[in-house]
Design an enzyme around this catalytic site. Structure first.
Site, PDB file in Angstrom:
ATOM      1  N   TYR A  18      28.718 -36.003 -37.275  1.00 36.28           N
ATOM      2  CA  TYR A  18      28.558 -36.154 -35.832  1.00 36.28           C
ATOM      3  C   TYR A  18      29.739 -35.523 -35.103  1.00 36.28           C
ATOM      4  O   TYR A  18      29.562 -34.737 -34.160  1.00 36.28           O
ATOM      5  CB  TYR A  18      28.430 -37.646 -35.484  1.00 36.28           C
ATOM      6  CG  TYR A  18      28.153 -37.912 -34.031  1.00 36.28           C
ATOM      7  CD1 TYR A  18      26.852 -37.963 -33.552  1.00 36.28           C
ATOM      8  CD2 TYR A  18      29.193 -38.118 -33.132  1.00 36.28           C
ATOM      9  CE1 TYR A  18      26.591 -38.208 -32.212  1.00 36.28           C
ATOM     10  CE2 TYR A  18      28.948 -38.364 -31.794  1.00 36.28           C
ATOM     11  CZ  TYR A  18      27.640 -38.408 -31.337  1.00 36.28           C
ATOM     12  OH  TYR A  18      27.390 -38.639 -30.012  1.00 36.28           O
ATOM     13  N   HIS A  22      29.924 -32.058 -32.596  1.00 40.63           N
ATOM     14  CA  HIS A  22      30.439 -32.126 -31.232  1.00 40.63           C
ATOM     15  C   HIS A  22      31.693 -31.264 -31.062  1.00 40.63           C
ATOM     16  O   HIS A  22      31.904 -30.689 -29.995  1.00 40.63           O
ATOM     17  CB  HIS A  22      30.693 -33.577 -30.826  1.00 40.63           C
ATOM     18  CG  HIS A  22      29.457 -34.263 -30.384  1.00 40.63           C
ATOM     19  ND1 HIS A  22      28.536 -34.764 -31.281  1.00 40.63           N
ATOM     20  CD2 HIS A  22      28.962 -34.511 -29.149  1.00 40.63           C
ATOM     21  CE1 HIS A  22      27.528 -35.296 -30.602  1.00 40.63           C
ATOM     22  NE2 HIS A  22      27.757 -35.152 -29.311  1.00 40.63           N
ATOM     23  N   TYR A  41      33.406 -36.237 -20.355  1.00 41.80           N
ATOM     24  CA  TYR A  41      32.476 -36.928 -21.242  1.00 41.80           C
ATOM     25  C   TYR A  41      33.217 -37.155 -22.550  1.00 41.80           C
ATOM     26  O   TYR A  41      33.616 -36.200 -23.221  1.00 41.80           O
ATOM     27  CB  TYR A  41      31.233 -36.075 -21.463  1.00 41.80           C
ATOM     28  CG  TYR A  41      30.046 -36.739 -22.135  1.00 41.80           C
ATOM     29  CD1 TYR A  41      30.155 -37.960 -22.787  1.00 41.80           C
ATOM     30  CD2 TYR A  41      28.810 -36.121 -22.136  1.00 41.80           C
ATOM     31  CE1 TYR A  41      29.062 -38.558 -23.401  1.00 41.80           C
ATOM     32  CE2 TYR A  41      27.705 -36.700 -22.752  1.00 41.80           C
ATOM     33  CZ  TYR A  41      27.845 -37.912 -23.381  1.00 41.80           C
ATOM     34  OH  TYR A  41      26.759 -38.485 -23.998  1.00 41.80           O
ATOM     35  N   TRP A  76      19.551 -29.511 -28.341  1.00 44.53           N
ATOM     36  CA  TRP A  76      20.660 -30.327 -28.856  1.00 44.53           C
ATOM     37  C   TRP A  76      20.132 -31.637 -29.429  1.00 44.53           C
ATOM     38  O   TRP A  76      20.555 -32.074 -30.503  1.00 44.53           O
ATOM     39  CB  TRP A  76      21.690 -30.586 -27.762  1.00 44.53           C
ATOM     40  CG  TRP A  76      22.860 -31.378 -28.236  1.00 44.53           C
ATOM     41  CD1 TRP A  76      23.086 -32.715 -28.043  1.00 44.53           C
ATOM     42  CD2 TRP A  76      23.962 -30.908 -29.017  1.00 44.53           C
ATOM     43  NE1 TRP A  76      24.260 -33.098 -28.638  1.00 44.53           N
ATOM     44  CE2 TRP A  76      24.821 -32.009 -29.250  1.00 44.53           C
ATOM     45  CE3 TRP A  76      24.316 -29.672 -29.538  1.00 44.53           C
ATOM     46  CZ2 TRP A  76      25.999 -31.895 -29.980  1.00 44.53           C
ATOM     47  CZ3 TRP A  76      25.489 -29.563 -30.257  1.00 44.53           C
ATOM     48  CH2 TRP A  76      26.307 -30.668 -30.473  1.00 44.53           C
ATOM     49  N   TRP A  77      19.224 -32.292 -28.725  1.00 44.49           N
ATOM     50  CA  TRP A  77      18.653 -33.546 -29.228  1.00 44.49           C
ATOM     51  C   TRP A  77      18.009 -33.330 -30.594  1.00 44.49           C
ATOM     52  O   TRP A  77      18.198 -34.136 -31.505  1.00 44.49           O
ATOM     53  CB  TRP A  77      17.616 -34.088 -28.268  1.00 44.49           C
ATOM     54  CG  TRP A  77      18.145 -34.679 -26.999  1.00 44.49           C
ATOM     55  CD1 TRP A  77      19.446 -35.010 -26.711  1.00 44.49           C
ATOM     56  CD2 TRP A  77      17.385 -35.028 -25.854  1.00 44.49           C
ATOM     57  NE1 TRP A  77      19.529 -35.522 -25.444  1.00 44.49           N
ATOM     58  CE2 TRP A  77      18.277 -35.548 -24.896  1.00 44.49           C
ATOM     59  CE3 TRP A  77      16.030 -34.935 -25.537  1.00 44.49           C
ATOM     60  CZ2 TRP A  77      17.855 -35.985 -23.648  1.00 44.49           C
ATOM     61  CZ3 TRP A  77      15.611 -35.372 -24.294  1.00 44.49           C
ATOM     62  CH2 TRP A  77      16.515 -35.891 -23.366  1.00 44.49           C
TER      63      TRP A  77
END
Length: 103
Positions: A18, A22, A41, A76-77
């Site tokens: 993960y 990112h 963010y 992206w999802w």
């Protein structure tokens, strides 16, 4: 500026994957977030529960809501769906968190 916090669930043992994805965030994804009002963010990980805590500062709720309808966000999802709990459209299952204190 509007502050938002969300909770998401990562599948066990996938924190490094993960974080790597990112850390290599696609430039067009970064650009889309900024264009839709993301000021900042950050995402934090709780190793005891595998929960992710997202903290966002955005310009406008309506503008931010438009991110869900962008082609790059849906891509992206799909890219992230194997790492975390998702809805039927591969969007992450999120829970809004209520701010109870600020210094």
């Amino acid at each position: 500026m509007i502050k938002k916090a969300i909770r998401m669930k990562l599948y066990s043992g996938l924190k490094e994957d993960y974080a790597k994805r990112h850390n290599e965030l696609w430039p067009e994804m970064r650009e889309m977030l900024k264009e839709n009002g993301a000021i900042s963010y950050s995402i934090f990980f709780d190793p005891e529960t595998d929960y992710l805590f997202g903290y966002l500062e955005i310009e406008d709720e309506e503008k931010w809501a438009q991110t869900a309808d962008t082609e790059i966000n849906r891509k992206w999802w799909d890219f992230m769906a194997d790492l975390m709990e998702t809805n039927s459209d591969n969007s992450p299952v999120t829970f809004d968190l209520e701010q109870v204190f600020e210094l």
